[in-house]
Design an enzyme around this catalytic site. Sequence first.
Site, PDB file in Angstrom:
ATOM      1  N   GLN A 235      39.983  20.211  47.531  1.00 54.33           N
ATOM      2  CA  GLN A 235      40.937  20.085  46.429  1.00 54.33           C
ATOM      3  C   GLN A 235      42.381  20.097  46.929  1.00 54.33           C
ATOM      4  OE1 GLN A 235      38.238  22.808  43.551  1.00 54.33           O
ATOM      5  NE2 GLN A 235      40.198  22.287  42.636  1.00 54.33           N
ATOM      6  N   ARG A 382      38.304  26.477  36.572  1.00 55.29           N
ATOM      7  CA  ARG A 382      38.963  25.785  35.467  1.00 55.29           C
ATOM      8  C   ARG A 382      39.936  26.687  34.718  1.00 55.29           C
ATOM      9  NH1 ARG A 382      36.270  20.783  32.593  1.00 55.29           N
ATOM     10  NH2 ARG A 382      38.152  19.867  31.821  1.00 55.29           N
ATOM     11  N   CYS A 383      40.744  27.370  35.490  1.00 55.76           N
ATOM     12  CA  CYS A 383      41.827  28.129  34.858  1.00 55.76           C
ATOM     13  C   CYS A 383      42.878  28.348  35.921  1.00 55.76           C
ATOM     14  CB  CYS A 383      41.344  29.453  34.301  1.00 55.76           C
ATOM     15  SG  CYS A 383      41.528  30.806  35.430  1.00 55.76           S
ATOM     16  N   GLU A 758      42.771  22.831  32.004  1.00 59.33           N
ATOM     17  CA  GLU A 758      42.118  24.129  31.983  1.00 59.33           C
ATOM     18  C   GLU A 758      42.215  24.831  30.652  1.00 59.33           C
ATOM     19  OE1 GLU A 758      44.013  25.644  35.411  1.00 59.33           O
ATOM     20  OE2 GLU A 758      42.544  24.667  36.682  1.00 59.33           O
TER      21      GLU A 758
END
Length: 804
Positions: A235, A382-383, A758
């Site tokens: 990523q 996802r935050c 997110e």
Amino acid sequence: MKDLDEREERRSALKGLGCSRKRVEDVRFTQGKGHYVDDISMPGMLHGDFVRSPYAHARVVSIDASKALALPGVVAVLTAKDLEPLSLHWMPTLAGDKQMVLADGKVLFQGQEVAFVVAKDRYIAADAVELVEVEYEELPVLVDPFEALQSDVVLREDIKDAKEGAHGPRKHHNHIFTWEEGNAEATEQAIGAAEVVAEEMIYYHRTHPCPLEPCGTVASMDKVNGKLTIWGTFQAPHVVRTVASLLSGIEEHNIRVVSPDIGGGFGNKVGVYPGYVCAIVASIVTGVPVKWIEDRMENLMATAFARDYWMKGRIAATKEGKITALDVHVTADHGAFDACADPTKFPAGFFHIVTGSYDIPVAHVAVDGVYTNKAPGGVAYRCSFRVTEAAYCIERMIEVLAIELGMDAAELRRINFIKKEQFPYQSALGWEYDSGDYHTAWDKALKAVDYEGLRKEQAERVEAFKRGETRKLLGIGLTHFTEIVGAGPVKNCDILGMGMFDSCEIRIHPTGSAIARLGTISQGQGHATTFAQILASEIGLSADSITIEEGDTDTAPYGLGTYGSRSTPVAGAATAMAGRKIRAKAQMIAAYLLEVHDDDLEWDVDRFVVKGAPERFKTMKDIAYAAYNQAIPGLEPGLEAVSYYDPPNMTYPFGAYICVMEVDVDTGEWEVRQFYALDDCGTRINPMVIEGQVHGGVTEALAIAMGQEIAYDEMGNCKTGTLMDFYLPTAWETPNYTTDFTETPSPHHPIGAKGVGESPNVGGVPAFSNAVHDAFRAFGLRQSHMPHDHWRIWKIAQSLGLHQ
Ligand code: CDP
């Protein structure tokens, strides 16, 4: 009127900001033409596989690889002893700790990497793994962080006497750090003087991002040219290049890191894993490419987990419901190594956004990080760095306070929201919220679901239940969340010392098409579609004629990567700024071509027009051509620009989510009857992509709240290491969602956009969980830990005496 129509036609032909342009990457994804790491095949390539520990805590007495090495096709079996001379048997983590690459004397979690087998194919490697004989001596296991802080058992013998860690003093040999923010004294005083105080322990359980594609890499050392190429599920490819250079001693210009297509990341692919290090070492040693691809069980059991936060909240208010203080103490289970993926100065991420959407005058948070015998990690699934934990904590505390006050939870929220005119808002825990209009969003959401009607129906349902006419209760799960996304700024956010800016480099070709390269990397978010849209609006060329490229460090400008919904707030801003540089030069070229002064021109969608003479203009296409074909005095040929963008602040998207859920008291089964998600992410680049992000994120929230869990038994065995046990909803189990929006631009972002990827996870988890709690509120339920699977819901009903 005709002019307006014509201008609108030109604008819509650009497919710029606000256009629901179809995702350009889907052409290849839907036709099986994606190119993932495991698709890479090279002549002579070797394959690696791990021997992993079956124990959660044990001493490694001996490793005998002789039988494995005797298997035809096995090239090598690496252990910590082989890596030690290279100082690679341990590696630094993103959190300032270090982590064993291969077991050095003992193992600290089940699934830990013990030896790395390198063989001619994947099957031989797997067979050889079975032949490596490891003798273990079991040690006492600690899976409970509270117990770990009391226990005599020392987990990290390597730092047992260290009184200081990367984030300050340590209180115990299994303690990592204490991190605090806010005013403890003033908060204590306010709580002591309060008319009402609600106190609760909120647990956000351990879970895992579980991307469809697990992690993997192919490392290829070209000994002739001295060049190392690493393809991987990264990523943040540039950060991997820098770390690989620091660890290997190979100069950074001789390392090329490529993230090809990535099948979902969700934070799982931010960190550096032993598999990457072993594959790189194996390739450097053998001089041939080495591939390591983990399987599903390895991904779930050994790569980075998320959450595992025990949050003790105290919230104080007046009798009328005005919140006066908030205090939260977190016991954070970090597993065997502190490998949390947070900006360096924030060992608990951005957890101190825990005051949420509310105007709370004083607050204090303290977080204690603890070692246990579980897998390391602590990634932002996802935050944005512990924001989902924070949102869950405050949104549960609001519900508990509403119970304490005997108040409607929607009204309690409304009277405590930060008001529109208070922005930019300075929170008690140190953040400056950039913009927001919470009341408008909240009213829109409540109206959309007919909140009053729902409450009436719920009350009737309770009466019907009491009369024995139904066995199903109705829960209304409310959430108003505030996110914080877009790390930097560089002055307070870095990863391993590298400031969190991002970048975009644009080249306009003579025929008026373009390529833009960014420091981020899409893992399914659709950057190739949406970043071209930002540029289309900035430079007046159609998005269809702009290629977006990411993920190759040999070509892309340095960037800090994609996670924490930072791409739009940071790289999106860099893209707009680079576009503006292009436009500034284009204006000079147009002025020369039209024989006027620069200031006599104005921008009109896709062209520069002479003020007051609309028939005299040069389109961007004309200008691009001239940039390469005209000798313009005082100007270099070409039309290129680069921008490295250091954001002045983060962006604060927000949203109002409402979940209506039916809960069967006798079976614990639940059904989502309605889910309404209103998101405000400022200026919307592509409404269709945003909707897709919200659908995906809410589905992951559903999974987390309603069943997904990385669970351990008391021996430290991971009980949820397969997709039979780890809940991943399929289309069949996914409800319908209604999406909606308000649009409050960020005042500091060049196009006013905030991140969104997110938000649905951050807002979705408390919405589902609050719905379960709300269904039982009338019967006295105050707090019950997630995940709310059927069995746990059944147990709630049982504990409340609702079973016949
Ligand atoms: O960093 P990441 O790409 O995961 O998250 P993001 O910046 O929130 O973007 C997710 C996707 O939504 C990207 O394709 C964005 O361009 C798009 N998006 C949008 O269309 N409008 C916004 N205001 C925010 C994001």
